[in-house]
Design an enzyme around this catalytic site. Structure first.
Site, PDB file in Angstrom:
ATOM      1  N   ILE A  31      49.726  40.039  39.248  1.00 61.30           N
ATOM      2  CA  ILE A  31      50.153  39.222  40.389  1.00 61.30           C
ATOM      3  C   ILE A  31      49.974  37.741  40.058  1.00 61.30           C
ATOM      4  O   ILE A  31      50.812  36.908  40.420  1.00 61.30           O
ATOM      5  CB  ILE A  31      49.388  39.614  41.663  1.00 61.30           C
ATOM      6  CG1 ILE A  31      49.748  41.051  42.052  1.00 61.30           C
ATOM      7  CG2 ILE A  31      49.722  38.666  42.814  1.00 61.30           C
ATOM      8  CD1 ILE A  31      49.003  41.588  43.246  1.00 61.30           C
ATOM      9  N   ASP A  32      48.901  37.392  39.348  1.00 58.55           N
ATOM     10  CA  ASP A  32      48.771  36.025  38.829  1.00 58.55           C
ATOM     11  C   ASP A  32      49.954  35.683  37.940  1.00 58.55           C
ATOM     12  O   ASP A  32      50.547  34.597  38.039  1.00 58.55           O
ATOM     13  CB  ASP A  32      47.482  35.883  38.018  1.00 58.55           C
ATOM     14  CG  ASP A  32      46.274  35.521  38.863  1.00 58.55           C
ATOM     15  OD1 ASP A  32      46.461  34.935  39.945  1.00 58.55           O
ATOM     16  OD2 ASP A  32      45.152  35.817  38.441  1.00 58.55           O
ATOM     17  N   LEU A  33      50.297  36.598  37.035  1.00 60.13           N
ATOM     18  CA  LEU A  33      51.374  36.336  36.083  1.00 60.13           C
ATOM     19  C   LEU A  33      52.721  36.192  36.791  1.00 60.13           C
ATOM     20  O   LEU A  33      53.507  35.286  36.479  1.00 60.13           O
ATOM     21  CB  LEU A  33      51.436  37.455  35.048  1.00 60.13           C
ATOM     22  CG  LEU A  33      50.168  37.646  34.209  1.00 60.13           C
ATOM     23  CD1 LEU A  33      50.299  38.868  33.315  1.00 60.13           C
ATOM     24  CD2 LEU A  33      49.879  36.405  33.380  1.00 60.13           C
TER      25      LEU A  33
END
Length: 424
Positions: free
Chosen positions: A191-193
């Site tokens: 989700i960060d990526l």
């Protein structure tokens, strides 16, 4: 530590990038990025911008630098590989934003920047005087990308956002894992990526818009928005039927067979996506009658009767040598692959053909290896990869070249703890 000799072919990749770069400009050449972000989502976005040719100035806290510098093991020569994975093609400036003169340096750099990326809490931005409203006053053309856990402008804007928490809250963990097992997170902070990738998309759109209007804008990117959007067909299924999605392990809720199977000497991944593929698949495994059975003839029937079909397929596939099965399935156009480790994936023929791994010499690491950016532009090559910088490695050079500070002034700022220059 991986045997880097396996990846010697990647040095040639860097040479090709460099040769192309002499003839053609990178897509974002001439664009300046002021990177005030840390950890993963923001650095992932700015690394991509750097790969595309932008000049990225990574601002870090003197001494400690980006949080991920301390995230190890694993490490190489004392350098965190987590940090290495998201910070190539950047210049590091160590500036203390908590000091007024440090803030003034950031403002001076923002006046010359095209893009500013940050993931501070709103209260910190107000404290530093670096809100979008503040920045717009000093540079109306500046594109400001704010990345946060829950977005800005509401009662939860100060809540810290971590990928693991968002995976739990968004429903992703509820649909990941074995059917009767515990909910599981994905093995990377995806989700960060994805939030970093969404940031790049928004930034590129804003750059295009600025060409038409001459004005910058504010981009509000949140992990929770990214997670909800990435639920894709799962979200559509729930929103339009009201049904709560379930976990299926490696299987698919709407396609059968679509999972891992044991062979005589290993495991294969099968993704039989339509009825014609299923007919071909059944011929390969010597069970053509399965495709004629009304219980299995259509994908919907196979999905509804998976508990009957899958045990039959497991028995049939267990007798096949993996290499033979994969060759036969690929020959008739049935999607299939072997289950690989990370090392096997990077050592595969596909990785070699696509020149997936790139490497460059590094004074600190000996050789710096990383994964090539997946964006392939025929007329706009990538910037030749440069190893991630040391804390404050470029502080002095940037302050001299960008802000015309003298070495005496920089020495004074360093003595006062406002900046840190590499090796001093």
């Amino acid at each position: 530590m991986l045997d880097k000799l396996k990846y010697l072919h990647t040095v040639q990749t860097v040479s090709k990038f460099a040769l192309k770069g002499n003839a053609m400009s990178a897509a974002l050449e001439g664009i300046k990025v002021l990177d005030l972000s840390r950890v993963l989502a923001g650095p992932w976005a700015t690394m991509t911008l750097g790969d595309l040719g932008a000049e990225v100035l990574k601002v870090e806290q003197p001494g400690s630098g980006d949080d991920t510098r301390a995230w190890m093991p694993p490490s190489v020569n004392g350098v965190s590989t987590y940090y290495l994975g998201a910070n190539r093609n950047k210049k590091s400036l160590a500036i203390d934003l908590g000091k007024p003169e440090g803030r003034n340096l950031i403002v001076a750099l923002a006046k010359k920047a095209d893009i500013l990326v940050e993931n501070f809490r709103p209260a910190s931005l107000r404290k530093f005087g670096l809100t979008y409203e503040d920045l717009r006053e000093i540079n109306p053309r500046l594109i400001v990308c704010s990345i946060s856990g829950y977005g800005r402008g509401h009662e939860h804007e100060e809540r810290p956002g971590y990928d693991f928490i968002i995976q739990a809250e968004s429903g992703f963990m509820a649909i990941t894992g074995e059917k009767d097992g515990m909910p599981m997170r994905l093995g990377v902070a995806f989700i960060d990526l994805i939030s970093g990738m969404n940031s790049v998309q928004a930034i590129l759109a804003a750059l295009y818009m600025r060409e038409r209007t001459g004005q910058g804008q504010w981009l509000d990117i949140s992990l929770t928005d990214s997670a909800a959007f990435m639920l894709a067909n799962v979200a559509s299924g729930h929103l339009n039927t009201g049904q709560e999605p379930q976990r299926y392990g490696n299987a698919h809720p709407s396609i059968v067979p679509y999972q891992l199977f044991d062979c005589a000497d290993g495991r294969v991944a099968l993704a039989v996506g339509n009825d014609e593929q299923f007919r071909r698949f059944c011929k390969v495994i010597g069970q053509p009658e399965l495709a004629l059975d009304a219980l299995f003839a259509t994908n919907r029937a196979r999905t509804e009767n998976r508990e009957i079909l899958l045990p039959l397929l497991e028995v049939a596939l267990s007798a096949f040598p993996r290499a033979q099965l994969l060759a036969d399935l690929r020959a008739v156009g049935v999607p299939a692959g072997e289950l690989r480790s990370v090392g096997q994936a990077f050592a595969s023929d596909i990785a070699a053909l696509r020149q997936t791994v790139v490497s460059v010499p590094s004074d600190k690491l000996g050789t710096f290896c990383s994964v090539r950016n997946p964006l392939n532009l025929s007329e706009s090559p990538f910037h030749p990869p440069q190893p991630p910088p040391e804390v404050g490695e470029h502080t002095e050079a940037v302050l001299i070249n960008e802000l015309d500070l003298s070495t005496e002034e920089i020495s004074r700022l360093q003595a006062q703890g406002v900046v840190q220059c590499f090796g001093q």
